[in-house]
Design a protein around this motif. Structure first.
Motif, PDB file in Angstrom:
ATOM      1  N   VAL A 128     -68.835  22.999   1.969  1.00  0.00           N
ATOM      2  CA  VAL A 128     -68.587  24.330   1.397  1.00  0.00           C
ATOM      3  C   VAL A 128     -69.557  25.366   1.985  1.00  0.00           C
ATOM      4  CG1 VAL A 128     -68.783  25.644  -0.770  1.00  0.00           C
ATOM      5  CG2 VAL A 128     -67.466  23.518  -0.714  1.00  0.00           C
ATOM      6  N   GLU A 129     -70.773  24.925   2.273  1.00  0.00           N
ATOM      7  CA  GLU A 129     -71.778  25.839   2.851  1.00  0.00           C
ATOM      8  C   GLU A 129     -71.513  26.164   4.319  1.00  0.00           C
ATOM      9  OE1 GLU A 129     -74.895  27.089   1.588  1.00  0.00           O
ATOM     10  OE2 GLU A 129     -74.064  26.595  -0.383  1.00  0.00           O
ATOM     11  N   THR A 130     -70.836  25.256   5.028  1.00  0.00           N
ATOM     12  CA  THR A 130     -70.772  25.368   6.494  1.00  0.00           C
ATOM     13  C   THR A 130     -69.362  25.389   7.086  1.00  0.00           C
ATOM     14  OG1 THR A 130     -70.785  22.955   6.719  1.00  0.00           O
ATOM     15  CG2 THR A 130     -72.934  24.063   6.743  1.00  0.00           C
ATOM     16  N   GLY A 131     -68.415  24.717   6.420  1.00  0.00           N
ATOM     17  CA  GLY A 131     -67.103  24.530   7.035  1.00  0.00           C
ATOM     18  C   GLY A 131     -67.096  23.439   8.095  1.00  0.00           C
ATOM     19  N   ALA A 132     -68.157  22.623   8.131  1.00  0.00           N
ATOM     20  CA  ALA A 132     -68.186  21.516   9.102  1.00  0.00           C
ATOM     21  C   ALA A 132     -67.085  20.500   8.757  1.00  0.00           C
ATOM     22  CB  ALA A 132     -69.550  20.829   9.079  1.00  0.00           C
ATOM     23  N   PRO A 133     -66.524  19.845   9.771  1.00  0.00           N
ATOM     24  CA  PRO A 133     -65.465  18.867   9.533  1.00  0.00           C
ATOM     25  C   PRO A 133     -65.996  17.632   8.791  1.00  0.00           C
ATOM     26  CG  PRO A 133     -66.150  18.821  11.835  1.00  0.00           C
ATOM     27  CD  PRO A 133     -66.849  19.989  11.209  1.00  0.00           C
ATOM     28  N   VAL A 134     -65.078  16.964   8.074  1.00  0.00           N
ATOM     29  CA  VAL A 134     -65.444  15.831   7.213  1.00  0.00           C
ATOM     30  C   VAL A 134     -64.663  14.591   7.639  1.00  0.00           C
ATOM     31  CG1 VAL A 134     -65.298  14.927   4.847  1.00  0.00           C
ATOM     32  CG2 VAL A 134     -66.000  17.317   5.245  1.00  0.00           C
ATOM     33  N   MET A 135     -65.358  13.450   7.698  1.00  0.00           N
ATOM     34  CA  MET A 135     -64.717  12.164   7.946  1.00  0.00           C
ATOM     35  C   MET A 135     -64.943  11.276   6.732  1.00  0.00           C
ATOM     36  SD  MET A 135     -65.581   9.263  10.896  1.00  0.00           S
ATOM     37  CE  MET A 135     -65.095  10.276  12.289  1.00  0.00           C
ATOM     38  N   VAL A 136     -63.884  10.568   6.296  1.00  0.00           N
ATOM     39  CA  VAL A 136     -64.056   9.578   5.236  1.00  0.00           C
ATOM     40  C   VAL A 136     -63.666   8.213   5.776  1.00  0.00           C
ATOM     41  CG1 VAL A 136     -63.411   8.846   2.917  1.00  0.00           C
ATOM     42  CG2 VAL A 136     -63.564  11.274   3.437  1.00  0.00           C
ATOM     43  N   HIS A 137     -64.622   7.263   5.714  1.00  0.00           N
ATOM     44  CA  HIS A 137     -64.322   5.884   6.090  1.00  0.00           C
ATOM     45  C   HIS A 137     -63.556   5.227   4.949  1.00  0.00           C
ATOM     46  CE1 HIS A 137     -65.095   1.623   7.247  1.00  0.00           C
ATOM     47  NE2 HIS A 137     -65.080   1.480   5.939  1.00  0.00           N
ATOM     48  N   LEU A 138     -62.392   4.669   5.270  1.00  0.00           N
ATOM     49  CA  LEU A 138     -61.579   3.960   4.279  1.00  0.00           C
ATOM     50  C   LEU A 138     -61.509   2.487   4.658  1.00  0.00           C
ATOM     51  CD1 LEU A 138     -58.516   6.398   4.101  1.00  0.00           C
ATOM     52  CD2 LEU A 138     -60.482   6.335   2.554  1.00  0.00           C
ATOM     53  N   GLU A 139     -61.456   1.624   3.646  1.00  0.00           N
ATOM     54  CA  GLU A 139     -61.211   0.201   3.889  1.00  0.00           C
ATOM     55  C   GLU A 139     -59.705  -0.023   3.757  1.00  0.00           C
ATOM     56  OE1 GLU A 139     -63.578  -2.700   4.236  1.00  0.00           O
ATOM     57  OE2 GLU A 139     -64.603  -0.963   5.112  1.00  0.00           O
ATOM     58  N   PHE A 140     -59.068  -0.332   4.872  1.00  0.00           N
ATOM     59  CA  PHE A 140     -57.625  -0.618   4.899  1.00  0.00           C
ATOM     60  C   PHE A 140     -56.792   0.515   4.316  1.00  0.00           C
ATOM     61  CE2 PHE A 140     -59.853  -4.597   5.202  1.00  0.00           C
ATOM     62  CZ  PHE A 140     -59.229  -5.197   6.284  1.00  0.00           C
ATOM     63  N   CYS A 141     -57.289   1.744   4.473  1.00  0.00           N
ATOM     64  CA  CYS A 141     -56.576   2.952   4.013  1.00  0.00           C
ATOM     65  C   CYS A 141     -56.365   2.974   2.496  1.00  0.00           C
ATOM     66  CB  CYS A 141     -55.246   3.155   4.754  1.00  0.00           C
ATOM     67  SG  CYS A 141     -54.676   4.868   4.705  1.00  0.00           S
ATOM     68  N   THR A 142     -57.161   2.177   1.753  1.00  0.00           N
ATOM     69  CA  THR A 142     -57.038   2.215   0.292  1.00  0.00           C
ATOM     70  C   THR A 142     -57.787   3.424  -0.266  1.00  0.00           C
ATOM     71  OG1 THR A 142     -58.999   0.797   0.033  1.00  0.00           O
ATOM     72  CG2 THR A 142     -56.827  -0.296   0.055  1.00  0.00           C
ATOM     73  N   ALA A 143     -57.306   3.919  -1.409  1.00  0.00           N
ATOM     74  CA  ALA A 143     -57.934   5.031  -2.147  1.00  0.00           C
ATOM     75  C   ALA A 143     -58.037   6.309  -1.313  1.00  0.00           C
ATOM     76  CB  ALA A 143     -59.315   4.628  -2.683  1.00  0.00           C
ATOM     77  N   ALA A 144     -57.114   6.476  -0.376  1.00  0.00           N
ATOM     78  CA  ALA A 144     -57.119   7.694   0.451  1.00  0.00           C
ATOM     79  C   ALA A 144     -56.787   8.917  -0.404  1.00  0.00           C
ATOM     80  CB  ALA A 144     -56.109   7.555   1.587  1.00  0.00           C
ATOM     81  N   HIS A 145     -55.741   8.807  -1.227  1.00  0.00           N
ATOM     82  CA  HIS A 145     -55.388   9.942  -2.110  1.00  0.00           C
ATOM     83  C   HIS A 145     -56.541  10.257  -3.056  1.00  0.00           C
ATOM     84  CE1 HIS A 145     -51.246  10.769  -1.040  1.00  0.00           C
ATOM     85  NE2 HIS A 145     -50.940   9.491  -1.108  1.00  0.00           N
ATOM     86  N   GLU A 146     -57.159   9.195  -3.585  1.00  0.00           N
ATOM     87  CA  GLU A 146     -58.246   9.387  -4.548  1.00  0.00           C
ATOM     88  C   GLU A 146     -59.439  10.098  -3.895  1.00  0.00           C
ATOM     89  OE1 GLU A 146     -56.364   6.720  -4.150  1.00  0.00           O
ATOM     90  OE2 GLU A 146     -55.616   6.167  -6.137  1.00  0.00           O
ATOM     91  N   ALA A 147     -59.764   9.712  -2.670  1.00  0.00           N
ATOM     92  CA  ALA A 147     -60.885  10.368  -1.971  1.00  0.00           C
ATOM     93  C   ALA A 147     -60.557  11.839  -1.703  1.00  0.00           C
ATOM     94  CB  ALA A 147     -61.188   9.639  -0.659  1.00  0.00           C
ATOM     95  N   LEU A 148     -59.318  12.097  -1.272  1.00  0.00           N
ATOM     96  CA  LEU A 148     -58.919  13.492  -1.028  1.00  0.00           C
ATOM     97  C   LEU A 148     -58.959  14.301  -2.323  1.00  0.00           C
ATOM     98  CD1 LEU A 148     -55.910  12.983   1.440  1.00  0.00           C
ATOM     99  CD2 LEU A 148     -58.187  13.886   2.006  1.00  0.00           C
ATOM    100  N   ASP A 149     -58.551  13.664  -3.447  1.00  0.00           N
ATOM    101  CA  ASP A 149     -58.595  14.360  -4.752  1.00  0.00           C
ATOM    102  C   ASP A 149     -60.025  14.755  -5.100  1.00  0.00           C
ATOM    103  OD1 ASP A 149     -55.872  13.994  -5.055  1.00  0.00           O
ATOM    104  OD2 ASP A 149     -56.059  12.282  -6.432  1.00  0.00           O
ATOM    105  N   LEU A 150     -60.952  13.795  -4.959  1.00  0.00           N
ATOM    106  CA  LEU A 150     -62.349  14.074  -5.323  1.00  0.00           C
ATOM    107  C   LEU A 150     -62.928  15.164  -4.429  1.00  0.00           C
ATOM    108  CD1 LEU A 150     -63.639  10.434  -5.944  1.00  0.00           C
ATOM    109  CD2 LEU A 150     -63.313  12.240  -7.665  1.00  0.00           C
TER     110      LEU A 150
END
Ligand SMILES: [Zn+2]
Length: 341
Positions: A190-212
């Protein structure tokens, strides 16, 4: 003007060339014993092979506390003619031993640290364990930068800064440690607009991570879901893309778990579904036993030399070129400060 932050300064996104969105030149984790990437000469030689295979830029996806070496990244970048975007943030909790100093940091302390690495520079030496406790001494919660561990700088004396913020979560699991990292990653974004990467295990909880992340002010179109291809379900991928998220495909050369044929099928289906503008390609080879320069194989050149010709035959040269150039240029360009809703 928008820019991409590399270890040797800011670049016009259009000058990045072909980008590998996910590799590691340095990484030390107790989860990968015997697979340490910690030899500058060998990592530099492997980087040269990556360049020879057709890449101009890469993300070094190793976040804090896992043996990063920012000054060596800057030297390798210069020698290999490879633009490198370094990473702040933290991996999933399992990568950190129970006495690792970063475990003691609150979400706000993490955010402060990530911001500092993005804006002012990374520490020269990355803490990989609590050395104080190991020697029978006091717990070492050393601050980001101090006299013993100054900011990393390149050959011109400029600070070596991170250009991307990473969080990691587990298999259908987000621990309090990982939740704190996600919060801190969002605050730094929010302070910078820098890009974000999220490591997922087998693509699980992808929606949940995006929600948070969204609750904390990170739009899905600033987030790449690393290893999304480990669940090769095109319907899921098109749902995630419809939310705006980037899909990180980096699981080639792992026939023991999944053939490249499945990855080609997945990519082809997602392109047909209309989401080719949201796919990023990388190799995430990540292990010394898989690096030619460390005596292993198939090496970082596998993606460019073995996989991409097959992908071009499946989806066409233009679509592949878009995934290597236009897509990562858009993803990696900092979008500027924003306010949480
Ligand atoms: Zn990785």
């Amino acid at each position: 003007m928008s820019f991409v932050r590399t270890v040797r300064g800011d670049l016009d996104p259009a000058l990045l060339g072909r980008v590998n969105y996910h590799e590691h030149l340095f990484q030390v984790s107790p989860l990968l014993p015997g697979d340490e990437l910690d030899d500058e000469a060998a990592s530099g030689a492997e980087a040269a092979l990556l360049v020879a295979s057709g890449f101009d830029a890469m993300i070094d996806a190793t976040p804090s506390g896992l043996g990063r070496n920012p000054e060596a990244l800057a030297r390798i970048s210069l020698a290999a003619g490879l633009a490198i975007v370094a990473t702040t943030g933290a991996h999933r909790e399992a990568h950190y031993p129970t006495d690792h100093p970063i475990r003691g940091l609150s979400a706000s302390e993490r955010a402060e640290r990530y911001l500092d690495e993005l804006l002012h520079g990374m520490p020269r030496r990355d803490v990989v364990r609590n050395e104080g406790a190991e020697n029978g001494g006091p717990r070492n919660d050393s601050p980001l930068i101090d006299d013993e561990n100054p900011r990393a700088s390149d050959d011109t004396g400029a600070p070596v800064r991170a250009g991307l913020i990473k969080a990691g979560i587990g298999y259908w699991s987000i621990t309090p440690f990982e939740r704190a990292t996600l919060e801190a990653v969002a605050a730094a974004h929010v302070e910078t607009g820098a890009p974000v990467m999220v490591h997922l295990e087998f693509c699980t909880a992808a929606h949940e991570a995006l929600d948070l992340l969204a609750i904390d002010g990170v739009p899905a179109d600033r987030v790449v879901l690393a290893h999304a291809d480990r669940d090769p379900n095109p319907a899921l991928h098109l749902e995630l893309a419809a939310r705006g998220a980037w899909l990180g495909y980096d699981g080639m050369a792992r026939p023991r778990t999944r053939s490249d044929a499945e990855l080609l099928d997945l990519t082809s289906a997602v392109v047909e579904g209309g989401a080719s503008a949201q796919i990023l390609l990388g190799g995430d080879v990540a292990r010394r036993t898989r690096y030619l320069a460390y005596g292993g194989m198939p090496g970082l050149a596998y993606l460019g030399e073995r996989y991409l010709p097959q992908l071009r035959a499946r989806i066409g040269t233009d679509a592949v070129e878009q995934m290597l150039t236009a897509n990562p240029q858009r993803f990696l360009a900092w979008s500027g400060p924003s306010r949480a809703p």
